[in-house]
Scaffold this active site. Sequence first.
Site, PDB file in Angstrom:
ATOM      1  N   CYS A   1      -6.863  87.536  -0.858  1.00  0.00           N
ATOM      2  CA  CYS A   1      -6.506  88.022  -2.012  1.00  0.00           C
ATOM      3  C   CYS A   1      -4.756  87.750  -2.219  1.00  0.00           C
ATOM      4  CB  CYS A   1      -6.725  89.624  -1.929  1.00  0.00           C
ATOM      5  SG  CYS A   1      -6.257  90.528  -0.685  1.00  0.00           S
TER       6      CYS A   1
ATOM      7  N   HIS B   1       3.781  74.974   7.925  1.00  0.00           N
ATOM      8  CA  HIS B   1       3.401  75.797   6.887  1.00  0.00           C
ATOM      9  C   HIS B   1       2.182  76.427   7.748  1.00  0.00           C
ATOM     10  CE1 HIS B   1       3.112  77.688   3.264  1.00  0.00           C
ATOM     11  NE2 HIS B   1       1.861  77.673   3.279  1.00  0.00           N
TER      12      HIS B   1
END
Lengths: 429, 275
Positions: free
Chosen positions: A52, A100
């Site tokens: 989400c 990342h």
Amino acid sequence: MPGEKILLLGVNHKTTPIEIREKMALSDGYEEPLTALKKIPGCRECYLLSTCNRVELLVVVEPHVEVEEEIITFLFGARVSPEECRQYLYIHYDEDAVHHLFMVAASLDSMVVGEAQILGQLKEAYRYAAQFDCTGPLLNKFLHKSFSVAKRVRTETGIGSSAVSISYAAVQLAEKIFGNLRGKKVMLIGAGEMAELAAEHLVGQGVASVVVANRTLERALDLAKKFNGSAVSMDELVQQLEQVDIVISSTGATGLIIHKQDVKSVMRARRNKPIFFIDIAVPRDLDPKLIDIDNVYLYDIDDLSSVVEINKYERDKEAVKAVRIVDEETLKFRKWYQGMAVTPTIRDLRAKVDAISRLELDRSLARMPHVNGADRKALEKMVGAISSRILHDPLNYLKSESCTGRDNSDMKVEIIRSLFRLDNGDDGK
Amino acid sequence: MNEISDLLFLSVLGVTFIAGAAYLVFFFSQNIQVRKIARMILVVSGILQTLYIVSRYMLVGHTPITSQHEAVVFFAWSTTWAYLSFRWRYTVKNFGTLVTILIFSLLLISSVSSRDITPLVPALQSWWLPVHAGVSIIAYGFLSLAFCGGIMYLLQERELKSKRFGYFFSRFPSLESLDQLNSHCLTTGFVFLTLGIVTGSIWARQAWGTYWQWDPKETWSLITWFIYLVQIHQRFTVGWRGKRGAVMAIVGFAAVIFTLWGVTYLLGGAHSYAG
């Protein structure tokens, strides 16, 4: 793999407003997008993570192929213009991509730094990618590495100890309002995963009962069963508000489902008992004006993340340590990754064989004092020729174009490196 | 006797100050060990206060509650013991800090007012004096706890509503426990307040021949009583709780303070004595 690229591309809660993320959240599971992604020409391995708070794509791209544009269109569809997309998107290549992903896995990039959910989501996403045959040797190694980095960060730093996920934050707030949660009633509106998780936390704190309201009663019943609760239809919502103390809403409805007037009308029947609304839906389910009513507390997902800020300072100190670990692991991975390339492999292989022949030659010569200058030269030449002849085929194999046209040099490098034991063990294996 | 009494009062001030300081240290450090020590010191302070009141009783020859100094010491004493008795039943996080500071402030106020002994006016020479004044001031003790709880409630509620969490958020107790404290202290305080007014009225009948004479202190006590009555009634009927309850507890306490001091200094009347 000369020129082969790791490409990471995505949006998260920091870069992109909810409205844009909403348009791209891939809510219908992984299968469809993964198979579509695999079909993009030049895309050799791929992986997709959708939670989400973030949507991230990891692609291993064939050398000299540009796929950026195509992937952006794939992500956003035609609904958002490409210029706009670029504004929200972050794109990392190779080492930055590695860094990342490690940051994400270690939960350093999360809305709630240190929360543990992300690793599970990552693993799940990887399971799907592997199931649909999207990952290859590079991504397998890469993702597994990211899991172990996350584990290392978790054990070596205190980042997880005070870690709070959104649902934990909700529990914390509920405790500030109600003190003890024993005997309180919870209502879930919508049967989303996030709501389920928050409810799990609340039940863990001793909440008395759970009521589930959902558009489809079947799903409501399923979820209610899990918590030993009851299911109601959406029409009974307002009526239920008289009874419950904590409401967690996470429907996919486009408009508001509880208005200020609804709550105002039940407060008298509740005899002003406090009621705590948690709105984790995007877009919002609950009227933001609810907060104006006395004894009504309303938090949406952004508010919850600010709650988590409270213990942020202590975690920040740990985060510095964690980032150092990630940097370190990124370097290690780069070393391994470079080793994976053909040229260094050739070099390593040559060096190894040369070293062996040199060693053996020196040993033998030491036992043969009568061998003079010219003979010695001839012997050295012979040993050199033997090693070159032995290396000829493996090197040809490494350099050869594969017959299918698909570049599988990374597989070949892998084979050669393990056959000749060229890895000096610095990647942990 | 005088020296012992003075010495006791000084030690009360000193010990309460240390208790307050210890509670503040606890408030900032959140070290449970410090809280235990602070609570012990407060208990010692409570005992010393009791001893001081006893010594004062022996010194003046009647219940020491008639002068300004005595009344305020009594007030501090009742707040201390109300808190300790409350503490015995419920725990409310960091409540002790605020209460101890209030107790210390009360003692500080009493220390600056005159400690001279004034002979008791004939009208007050009765065993009704300890009953009426004592009961009233015990009520004030509980009501002052409700006041402290009300302030904490408003601060905490504001943080929760505004969603901006400051320094106090994690240190303050939950709203529900504050509301419970409010309800408990109000009910107890209100019972004592009622008893105070009833006993006062009976005593007035005996001393002055009339149950009620609309003396300013009586009037204000009645106003205070009504404020609390409305509040308790509303709480049990329509559920005036939370913020409204907290605000009412503060308003009620303001009325209490005015009855105690304001009336004496501004309005005079039969209840204004030596103070």
